[in-house]
Design an enzyme around this catalytic site. Structure first.
Site, PDB file in Angstrom:
ATOM      1  N   ASP A 156      33.977   8.290 -67.470  1.00 46.16           N
ATOM      2  CA  ASP A 156      34.489   9.148 -68.538  1.00 46.16           C
ATOM      3  C   ASP A 156      35.484   8.523 -69.509  1.00 46.16           C
ATOM      4  OD1 ASP A 156      33.096  10.661 -66.755  1.00 46.16           O
ATOM      5  OD2 ASP A 156      34.701  12.086 -66.362  1.00 46.16           O
ATOM      6  N   GLU A 197      38.588   8.851 -54.272  1.00 44.70           N
ATOM      7  CA  GLU A 197      37.662   8.747 -55.399  1.00 44.70           C
ATOM      8  C   GLU A 197      37.677   7.322 -55.974  1.00 44.70           C
ATOM      9  OE1 GLU A 197      38.825  11.544 -58.405  1.00 44.70           O
ATOM     10  OE2 GLU A 197      36.944  11.374 -59.530  1.00 44.70           O
TER      11      GLU A 197
END
Ligand code: 9WN
Length: 439
Positions: free
Chosen positions: A173, A409
């Site tokens: 992103d 993550e």
């Protein structure tokens, strides 16, 4: 954690915790729905010990496939989720499009097409062979429609390269790859609809995209929904973010090859998928190769210029055997240097963005931290070309980071600290894949 069996159990426990009954959340709080490329990576872990669940994971995603063939990047869980997420279905408003799936709430954009690769992987490691052939038959037309849509909707110049029109579609992103294109979007306050972020209530702001990133993300979604997610209008009206991305197109090459293999296994014609694979591979080699730096780079279609930003994803064409040997050697020289991570250095391979770039960060999401899925892709890519020492280093990271730091993550590339969300599904599933495949 002391041994492989315990690690294995811990990884399965993460997936179990995130299972909703029909799909797997990437993580319980931050991402409480189903994500497209996450599900493909997750299914590849389940494939080794729970075939039914691996199949269900992919089936759930494709149940929400749009009538035109696109596979949405998020399928919202409207059945048993009570966690907030922004942007949710009210913001996306996909039912403005006549092609939206009637029975599902989804986003209106896509993510990298790893799905045919995941379906073939599930078949390859299946415990029940007969049943897995039936799964291939079930998935084949859906995968074919998905790839067909990508080429018909997102390759307007017929170059063999798909363009994306939102950073979320890249899966990376806030990569510095998008900085320049996003900075050139001139936003006035009336361009950006009001919104409230949920992510910052769950994760430290230093580990997430900035406010100006989010203003652009929201503006781009608004641009698309105002055009009812009609790709022709979005292109013709000039959405100001249009990028031909290396990773997205690389994964499509591999997915086409895997779709051709699936076609062969069930007696269908493999030729269209082989020819898509070869066209896209050739276009990546022609248009996205940077001969000065020996890395593949994205192309900004809106401004008609290459994007000179070096992300780890620039080495991903190794995964789909796109470069020839000479190129591959030169790429590995670049990867194996202080600009990413030298094999002898005491750091964790490999940062998601070049350490010498001014935009590099140890903690901010896709701007430098180590991601397990990127290591997994490169581990296999380097193995294809017989660069075993570096491949092993990446493979070991997939095992060591979760076992010493937890199933985070992403991770600090020097000290290994875990960032972002805990209990992250693809960190667990790809670890399982690595462990089973080494047995
Ligand atoms: C937006 C789910 C997804 C991943 C992406 C990652 C992140 C979402 C977000 O989480 O993106 O799609 O809200 O930040 O960047 O790769 O698929 O894990």
């Amino acid at each position: 954690m002391t041994n492989t069996q315990q690690l294995d159990q811990a990884a399965m426990a993460v997936l179990e915790k995130n299972w909703t009954g029909f799909s797997t959340k990437p993580t319980p709080a931050l991402y409480p729905h189903q994500w497209s490329w996450d599900s493909a990576f997750i299914a590849m872990g389940y494939a080794h010990y729970n075939q039914a669940r691996a199949e269900q994971e992919l089936r759930s995603l494709f149940d929400a496939q749009w009538l035109d063939g696109r596979v949405p990047h998020i399928v919202f869980n409207t059945i048993n989720n009570d966690r907030p997420y922004f942007p949710g279905p009210d913001f996306w408003q996909i039912h403005r499009s006549p092609d939206a799936p009637p029975d599902h709430q989804t986003s209106g954009i896509v993510q990298p097409p790893v799905h045919a690769t995941a379906v073939l992987h599930v078949y390859k490691y299946a415990q029940d062979r007969t049943r897995s052939l039936a799964f291939l038959r079930e998935m084949f037309p859906k995968l074919a429609a998905w790839h067909r849509w990508l080429y018909s909707a997102l390759d307007p110049l017929n170059e063999g390269l798909i363009y994306i029109h939102h950073p979320w579609s890249s899966g990376q992103d806030n990569s510095p790859m998008w900085d320049r294109a996003l900075q050139r979007i001139e936003l006035t306050p009336d361009h950006v609809p009001e919104y409230t972020r949920v992510d910052l209530t769950l994760v430290d702001a230093d580990e997430r995209p900035t406010k100006s990133d989010y203003d652009c993300y929201v503006y781009l979604v608004d641009f698309m929904r105002q055009r009812d997610y009609d790709e022709q209008r979005i292109y013709e009206d000039g959405i100001p973010f249009m990028v031909q991305d290396v990773l997205f197109n690389t994964l499509l090459v591999q997915a086409n090859r895997d779709l051709a293999l699936i076609a062969g296994l069930i007696g269908e014609d493999a030729e269209p998928y082989l020819s898509w694979a070869e066209n896209t591979a050739a276009a990546i080699n022609d248009k996205l190769w940077d001969p000065v730096n020996h890395i593949y780079i994205d192309y900004d279609l809106y401004h008609d210029e290459p994007i000179h930003a070096h992300a780890l994803a620039g080495f991903s064409p190794l995964f789909a055997r796109i470069p020839d040997e000479e190129r591959a050697y030169s790429m590995v020289d670049y990867l194996n240097s202080s600009r990413f991570c030298h094999i002898d250095e005491a750091m964790i391979a490999a940062p998601s963005y070049t350490r010498v770039g001014s935009a590099f960060s140890h903690s901010r999401y896709w701007r430098g931290p180590v991601w397990i899925n990127m290591n997994w892709l490169l581990w296999q890519g380097l193995t294809h070309y017989d660069f075993s020492p570096y491949a092993n280093r990446l493979r070991n990271t997939i095992v060591e980071l979760p076992s010493t730091r937890g199933f985070y993550e992403y991770f600090h590339p020097v000290n290994g600290r875990g960032y972002g969300a805990p209990d992250f599904s693809w960190t667990a599933s790809l670890l399982l894949d690595v462990l089973y495949r080494s047995e």
